[in-house]
Write a protein that holds these residues in place. Structure first.
Motif, PDB file in Angstrom:
ATOM      1  N   VAL A   1      35.974  38.693  18.913  1.00  0.00           N
ATOM      2  CA  VAL A   1      36.445  37.718  18.051  1.00  0.00           C
ATOM      3  C   VAL A   1      35.563  37.266  16.999  1.00  0.00           C
ATOM      4  O   VAL A   1      35.859  37.375  15.658  1.00  0.00           O
ATOM      5  N   SER A   2      34.198  37.006  17.499  1.00  0.00           N
ATOM      6  CA  SER A   2      33.075  36.630  16.494  1.00  0.00           C
ATOM      7  C   SER A   2      31.770  36.986  17.188  1.00  0.00           C
ATOM      8  O   SER A   2      31.685  36.433  18.416  1.00  0.00           O
TER       9      SER A   2
ATOM     10  N   ASP B   1      37.836  38.573  22.964  1.00  0.00           N
ATOM     11  CA  ASP B   1      39.069  38.691  23.738  1.00  0.00           C
ATOM     12  C   ASP B   1      39.167  39.739  24.786  1.00  0.00           C
ATOM     13  O   ASP B   1      39.150  40.955  24.494  1.00  0.00           O
TER      14      ASP B   1
ATOM     15  N   TYR C   1      38.971  35.324  27.796  1.00  0.00           N
ATOM     16  CA  TYR C   1      38.005  35.380  26.821  1.00  0.00           C
ATOM     17  C   TYR C   1      36.866  35.267  27.523  1.00  0.00           C
ATOM     18  O   TYR C   1      36.804  34.585  28.450  1.00  0.00           O
TER      19      TYR C   1
ATOM     20  N   GLU D   1      46.541  28.421  17.345  1.00  0.00           N
ATOM     21  CA  GLU D   1      45.296  28.671  17.544  1.00  0.00           C
ATOM     22  C   GLU D   1      44.821  27.792  18.640  1.00  0.00           C
ATOM     23  O   GLU D   1      45.280  27.209  19.531  1.00  0.00           O
TER      24      GLU D   1
ATOM     25  N   THR E   1      41.184  26.510  20.647  1.00  0.00           N
ATOM     26  CA  THR E   1      40.040  26.035  20.146  1.00  0.00           C
ATOM     27  C   THR E   1      38.978  26.053  21.458  1.00  0.00           C
ATOM     28  O   THR E   1      39.433  25.391  22.677  1.00  0.00           O
TER      29      THR E   1
ATOM     30  N   THR F   1      37.292  27.566  16.652  1.00  0.00           N
ATOM     31  CA  THR F   1      38.790  27.560  16.749  1.00  0.00           C
ATOM     32  C   THR F   1      39.214  28.836  16.117  1.00  0.00           C
ATOM     33  O   THR F   1      38.561  29.494  15.330  1.00  0.00           O
ATOM     34  N   TYR F   2      40.063  29.776  17.142  1.00  0.00           N
ATOM     35  CA  TYR F   2      40.369  30.901  16.697  1.00  0.00           C
ATOM     36  C   TYR F   2      41.844  30.737  16.524  1.00  0.00           C
ATOM     37  O   TYR F   2      42.747  30.406  17.286  1.00  0.00           O
ATOM     38  N   THR F   3      42.554  31.752  15.384  1.00  0.00           N
ATOM     39  CA  THR F   3      43.699  31.792  15.043  1.00  0.00           C
ATOM     40  C   THR F   3      44.255  33.261  15.399  1.00  0.00           C
ATOM     41  O   THR F   3      43.967  34.104  14.469  1.00  0.00           O
ATOM     42  N   PRO F   4      44.946  33.542  16.422  1.00  0.00           N
ATOM     43  CA  PRO F   4      45.105  34.841  16.639  1.00  0.00           C
ATOM     44  C   PRO F   4      46.348  35.257  15.624  1.00  0.00           C
ATOM     45  O   PRO F   4      47.101  34.579  15.316  1.00  0.00           O
TER      46      PRO F   4
END
Length: 123
Positions: free
Chosen positions: A57-58, A50, A84, A22, A24, A69-72
């Motif tokens: 992403v959001s 992205d 990003y 992930e 952050t 926090t992003y989990t690709p």
């Protein structure tokens, strides 16, 4: 003999934690956050994109948030590099929707993960 085998296992286990899963992101919002009583000249959300994949992403990050926090999907393999952008979305003094210039960052995973399941046995 068992002590040596246990030592090798404990030595290897912490190294496997280096695999990245992930990202952050953190930032500072220097603007006023919109509330029920503050509805103009304020920020109401943030959008994380992205830009490598041209994918949002959001778009619903709350304005008061300063970390995300992003989990690709599929994790973050060795050699992975993505750029990003983060923009703040708000309302100007006239009540019109406005967006900030983007803040940008490139994330690169240049840490090669060690092998797993490595053991030793005395004969």
């Amino acid at each position: 003999m068992k002590k040596l085998a246990l030592f090798v296992i404990f030595l290897v286990l912490p190294l496997s934690a280096y695999a990245a899963t992930e990202v952050t992101f953190t930032w500072i919002n220097p603007n006023t956050v919109c509330t029920a009583t503050v509805t103009k000249s304020c920020v109401n959300s943030a959008t994380l994109t992205d830009t490598t994949l041209n994918t949002v992403v959001s778009s619903t990050i709350p304005a008061s948030t300063t970390t995300f926090t992003y989990t690709p999907t599929g994790g973050i393999p060795f050699g992975w590099s993505h750029s990003y952008s983060l923009v703040l979305n708000g309302v100007d003094a006239n009540g019109n929707a406005v967006t900030s210039d983007p803040a940008t960052v490139t994330v690169t995973n240049s840490t090669l993960s060690p092998p797993t399941g490595f053991t030793a046995t005395l004969q």
